[in-house]
Design a protein around this motif. Structure first.
Motif, PDB file in Angstrom:
ATOM      1  N   ARG A 160       0.811  -1.218   0.000  1.00 44.19           N
ATOM      2  CA  ARG A 160       0.000   0.000   0.000  1.00 44.19           C
ATOM      3  C   ARG A 160       0.845   1.269   0.000  1.00 44.19           C
ATOM      4  NH1 ARG A 160      -3.446  -0.784   5.099  1.00 44.19           N
ATOM      5  NH2 ARG A 160      -1.380  -1.355   5.786  1.00 44.19           N
ATOM      6  N   THR A 161       2.163   1.144  -0.024  1.00 39.89           N
ATOM      7  CA  THR A 161       3.030   2.314  -0.024  1.00 39.89           C
ATOM      8  C   THR A 161       2.743   3.161  -1.263  1.00 39.89           C
ATOM      9  OG1 THR A 161       4.747   1.019   1.084  1.00 39.89           O
ATOM     10  CG2 THR A 161       5.446   3.080   0.089  1.00 39.89           C
ATOM     11  N   THR A 162       2.609   4.459  -1.082  1.00 39.04           N
ATOM     12  CA  THR A 162       2.313   5.346  -2.218  1.00 39.04           C
ATOM     13  C   THR A 162       3.547   5.486  -3.101  1.00 39.04           C
ATOM     14  OG1 THR A 162       3.013   7.350  -1.079  1.00 39.04           O
ATOM     15  CG2 THR A 162       0.690   6.672  -0.784  1.00 39.04           C
ATOM     16  N   TYR A 163       3.312   5.862  -4.353  1.00 39.58           N
ATOM     17  CA  TYR A 163       4.433   6.074  -5.275  1.00 39.58           C
ATOM     18  C   TYR A 163       5.332   7.200  -4.775  1.00 39.58           C
ATOM     19  CZ  TYR A 163       2.268   2.884  -8.541  1.00 39.58           C
ATOM     20  OH  TYR A 163       1.741   1.769  -9.123  1.00 39.58           O
ATOM     21  N   ARG A 164       4.737   8.227  -4.182  1.00 39.91           N
ATOM     22  CA  ARG A 164       5.535   9.341  -3.645  1.00 39.91           C
ATOM     23  C   ARG A 164       6.482   8.833  -2.547  1.00 39.91           C
ATOM     24  NH1 ARG A 164       2.069  13.763  -2.946  1.00 39.91           N
ATOM     25  NH2 ARG A 164       3.018  14.658  -4.771  1.00 39.91           N
ATOM     26  N   ASP A 165       5.955   8.012  -1.621  1.00 46.21           N
ATOM     27  CA  ASP A 165       6.796   7.467  -0.549  1.00 46.21           C
ATOM     28  C   ASP A 165       7.839   6.507  -1.097  1.00 46.21           C
ATOM     29  OD1 ASP A 165       5.444   8.961   1.332  1.00 46.21           O
ATOM     30  OD2 ASP A 165       4.154   7.304   1.987  1.00 46.21           O
ATOM     31  N   LEU A 166       7.441   5.664  -2.052  1.00 44.35           N
ATOM     32  CA  LEU A 166       8.403   4.741  -2.676  1.00 44.35           C
ATOM     33  C   LEU A 166       9.534   5.526  -3.330  1.00 44.35           C
ATOM     34  CD1 LEU A 166       6.164   2.088  -4.469  1.00 44.35           C
ATOM     35  CD2 LEU A 166       7.782   1.649  -2.623  1.00 44.35           C
ATOM     36  N   ALA A 167       9.161   6.543  -4.096  1.00 42.84           N
ATOM     37  CA  ALA A 167      10.150   7.348  -4.808  1.00 42.84           C
ATOM     38  C   ALA A 167      11.142   7.977  -3.831  1.00 42.84           C
ATOM     39  CB  ALA A 167       9.453   8.419  -5.640  1.00 42.84           C
ATOM     40  N   ALA A 168      10.628   8.495  -2.726  1.00 42.48           N
ATOM     41  CA  ALA A 168      11.505   9.120  -1.729  1.00 42.48           C
ATOM     42  C   ALA A 168      12.462   8.099  -1.117  1.00 42.48           C
ATOM     43  CB  ALA A 168      10.659   9.783  -0.638  1.00 42.48           C
ATOM     44  N   GLN A 169      11.980   6.901  -0.847  1.00 45.98           N
ATOM     45  CA  GLN A 169      12.828   5.872  -0.233  1.00 45.98           C
ATOM     46  C   GLN A 169      13.873   5.332  -1.207  1.00 45.98           C
ATOM     47  OE1 GLN A 169      10.799   2.948   2.371  1.00 45.98           O
ATOM     48  NE2 GLN A 169       8.949   4.127   1.914  1.00 45.98           N
ATOM     49  N   VAL A 170      13.548   5.326  -2.499  1.00 50.95           N
ATOM     50  CA  VAL A 170      14.442   4.769  -3.508  1.00 50.95           C
ATOM     51  C   VAL A 170      15.358   5.842  -4.088  1.00 50.95           C
ATOM     52  CG1 VAL A 170      14.447   3.644  -5.780  1.00 50.95           C
ATOM     53  CG2 VAL A 170      12.846   2.910  -4.055  1.00 50.95           C
ATOM     54  N   GLY A 171      14.938   7.110  -4.004  1.00 48.44           N
ATOM     55  CA  GLY A 171      15.763   8.194  -4.521  1.00 48.44           C
ATOM     56  C   GLY A 171      15.541   8.491  -5.988  1.00 48.44           C
ATOM     57  N   VAL A 172      14.294   8.316  -6.454  1.00 42.81           N
ATOM     58  CA  VAL A 172      13.951   8.666  -7.833  1.00 42.81           C
ATOM     59  C   VAL A 172      12.705   9.543  -7.806  1.00 42.81           C
ATOM     60  CG1 VAL A 172      14.931   6.529  -8.798  1.00 42.81           C
ATOM     61  CG2 VAL A 172      12.502   6.592  -8.186  1.00 42.81           C
ATOM     62  N   ALA A 173      12.382  10.143  -8.945  1.00 41.84           N
ATOM     63  CA  ALA A 173      11.175  10.962  -9.051  1.00 41.84           C
ATOM     64  C   ALA A 173       9.937  10.073  -8.991  1.00 41.84           C
ATOM     65  CB  ALA A 173      11.205  11.741 -10.360  1.00 41.84           C
ATOM     66  N   PRO A 174       8.807  10.596  -8.466  1.00 41.19           N
ATOM     67  CA  PRO A 174       7.579   9.794  -8.430  1.00 41.19           C
ATOM     68  C   PRO A 174       7.170   9.263  -9.805  1.00 41.19           C
ATOM     69  CG  PRO A 174       7.334  11.694  -7.015  1.00 41.19           C
ATOM     70  CD  PRO A 174       8.641  11.870  -7.757  1.00 41.19           C
TER      71      PRO A 174
ATOM     72  N   ARG B  68       5.033  -4.662 -13.493  1.00 44.84           N
ATOM     73  CA  ARG B  68       3.726  -5.325 -13.642  1.00 44.84           C
ATOM     74  C   ARG B  68       3.584  -5.925 -15.042  1.00 44.84           C
ATOM     75  NH1 ARG B  68       1.174  -0.765 -10.770  1.00 44.84           N
ATOM     76  NH2 ARG B  68       0.768  -1.508  -8.683  1.00 44.84           N
ATOM     77  N   ARG B  69       3.880  -5.122 -16.053  1.00 48.97           N
ATOM     78  CA  ARG B  69       3.730  -5.575 -17.445  1.00 48.97           C
ATOM     79  C   ARG B  69       4.631  -6.761 -17.763  1.00 48.97           C
ATOM     80  NH1 ARG B  69       3.424   0.281 -19.972  1.00 48.97           N
ATOM     81  NH2 ARG B  69       1.199   0.642 -19.682  1.00 48.97           N
ATOM     82  N   SER B  70       5.814  -6.785 -17.172  1.00 43.06           N
ATOM     83  CA  SER B  70       6.748  -7.892 -17.445  1.00 43.06           C
ATOM     84  C   SER B  70       6.407  -9.147 -16.650  1.00 43.06           C
ATOM     85  CB  SER B  70       8.184  -7.450 -17.138  1.00 43.06           C
ATOM     86  OG  SER B  70       8.334  -7.208 -15.753  1.00 43.06           O
ATOM     87  N   GLY B  71       5.427  -9.043 -15.745  1.00 47.40           N
ATOM     88  CA  GLY B  71       5.003 -10.212 -14.974  1.00 47.40           C
ATOM     89  C   GLY B  71       5.785 -10.439 -13.700  1.00 47.40           C
ATOM     90  N   VAL B  72       6.708  -9.536 -13.354  1.00 46.24           N
ATOM     91  CA  VAL B  72       7.436  -9.676 -12.088  1.00 46.24           C
ATOM     92  C   VAL B  72       6.468  -9.460 -10.931  1.00 46.24           C
ATOM     93  CG1 VAL B  72       9.267  -8.708 -10.631  1.00 46.24           C
ATOM     94  CG2 VAL B  72       9.660  -9.031 -13.080  1.00 46.24           C
ATOM     95  N   ILE B  73       5.666  -8.404 -11.009  1.00 45.68           N
ATOM     96  CA  ILE B  73       4.620  -8.151 -10.013  1.00 45.68           C
ATOM     97  C   ILE B  73       3.352  -8.791 -10.544  1.00 45.68           C
ATOM     98  CG2 ILE B  73       3.207  -6.418  -8.856  1.00 45.68           C
ATOM     99  CD1 ILE B  73       5.602  -4.507  -8.999  1.00 45.68           C
ATOM    100  N   LEU B  74       2.838  -9.756  -9.818  1.00 41.19           N
ATOM    101  CA  LEU B  74       1.668 -10.510 -10.274  1.00 41.19           C
ATOM    102  C   LEU B  74       0.352  -9.905  -9.807  1.00 41.19           C
ATOM    103  CD1 LEU B  74       2.989 -14.131  -9.688  1.00 41.19           C
ATOM    104  CD2 LEU B  74       2.881 -12.843 -11.833  1.00 41.19           C
ATOM    105  N   GLY B  75       0.386  -9.145  -8.741  1.00 43.60           N
ATOM    106  CA  GLY B  75      -0.848  -8.555  -8.237  1.00 43.60           C
ATOM    107  C   GLY B  75      -0.678  -8.145  -6.792  1.00 43.60           C
ATOM    108  N   HIS B  76      -1.770  -7.765  -6.212  1.00 43.68           N
ATOM    109  CA  HIS B  76      -1.810  -7.368  -4.801  1.00 43.68           C
ATOM    110  C   HIS B  76      -2.921  -8.173  -4.166  1.00 43.68           C
ATOM    111  CE1 HIS B  76       0.592  -3.886  -5.948  1.00 43.68           C
ATOM    112  NE2 HIS B  76      -0.221  -3.792  -6.983  1.00 43.68           N
ATOM    113  N   ARG B  77      -2.735  -8.537  -2.926  1.00 43.27           N
ATOM    114  CA  ARG B  77      -3.798  -9.284  -2.272  1.00 43.27           C
ATOM    115  C   ARG B  77      -3.887  -8.910  -0.807  1.00 43.27           C
ATOM    116  NH1 ARG B  77      -1.512 -15.330  -1.392  1.00 43.27           N
ATOM    117  NH2 ARG B  77      -0.393 -14.628   0.400  1.00 43.27           N
ATOM    118  N   LEU B  78      -5.047  -9.155  -0.281  1.00 44.89           N
ATOM    119  CA  LEU B  78      -5.327  -8.880   1.116  1.00 44.89           C
ATOM    120  C   LEU B  78      -5.044 -10.145   1.909  1.00 44.89           C
ATOM    121  CD1 LEU B  78      -6.624  -6.796   3.062  1.00 44.89           C
ATOM    122  CD2 LEU B  78      -8.797  -7.883   2.560  1.00 44.89           C
TER     123      LEU B  78
END
Length: 163
Positions: A23-37, A48-58
């Motif tokens: 659930r981490t936002t793109y803004r928070d991810l970007a800040a932690q990784v050091g890239v633009a949102p 996601r498109r390459s199939g590395v990320i398959l989905g999100h689940r609860l």
């Protein structure tokens, strides 16, 4: 076998962060990784498109839903033929008690992780849903006392691949 995707250190860090909290936002991810949102969004979209990320689940706690007893059922199917195992797997996957189904090599054909209310419910499940099926030759039950999730799934490090 699926082809692996080349991942750089930024991709790996994004995956690690998302696996720990999807659930981490793109803004928070970007800040932690050091890239633009926008770069972060592009990278996650590519993953996601390459199939590395398959989905999100609860993730739910079975015990809080009245299924406080978990077990692993080792199942042997005879004869082990596609026309029998296909319907078997679909039936087992449809059971509300089934959490995960693994197709195995070795003496057992399937390992089924189940969550039930209690021992009576487990006995009912084994007798009514597993051993009552004609193709099921044997079921072996193991109770789970405790389980732990492990760290994020990331590709092996280059040193592990050459060693």
């Amino acid at each position: 076998m699926a082809e692996s995707v080349v991942l750089d250190p930024v991709d790996l860090l994004l995956l690690r962060l998302l696996q720990n909290d999807a659930r981490t936002t793109y803004r928070d991810l970007a800040a932690q990784v050091g890239v633009a949102p926008s770069t972060c969004l592009d990278r996650v979209t590519r993953l996601r498109r390459s199939g590395v990320i398959l989905g999100h689940r609860l993730e739910l706690d079975p015990a809080k839903l009245g299924r406080g007893l978990q077990a692993l059922l080792s199942v042997q199917v005879r004869p082990h033929r596609r026309e029998l195992v296909g319907p078997f797997v679909e039936r087992i996957r449809a059971l509300p008690e089934s959490l995960t189904v693994f197709h195995l090599t070795g003496p057992d054909d399937y390992l089924v992780h189940v969550a039930v209310a209690d021992m009576t419910d487990l006995q009912r499940l084994v007798l009514d849903e597993f051993t009552a099926r004609r193709e099921v030759a044997r079921v072996e039950t193991r109770l789970i006392f405790q389980q732990w999730d492990c760290g994020p799934v990331l590709p092996p490090s280059p040193s592990a691949q050459t060693g």
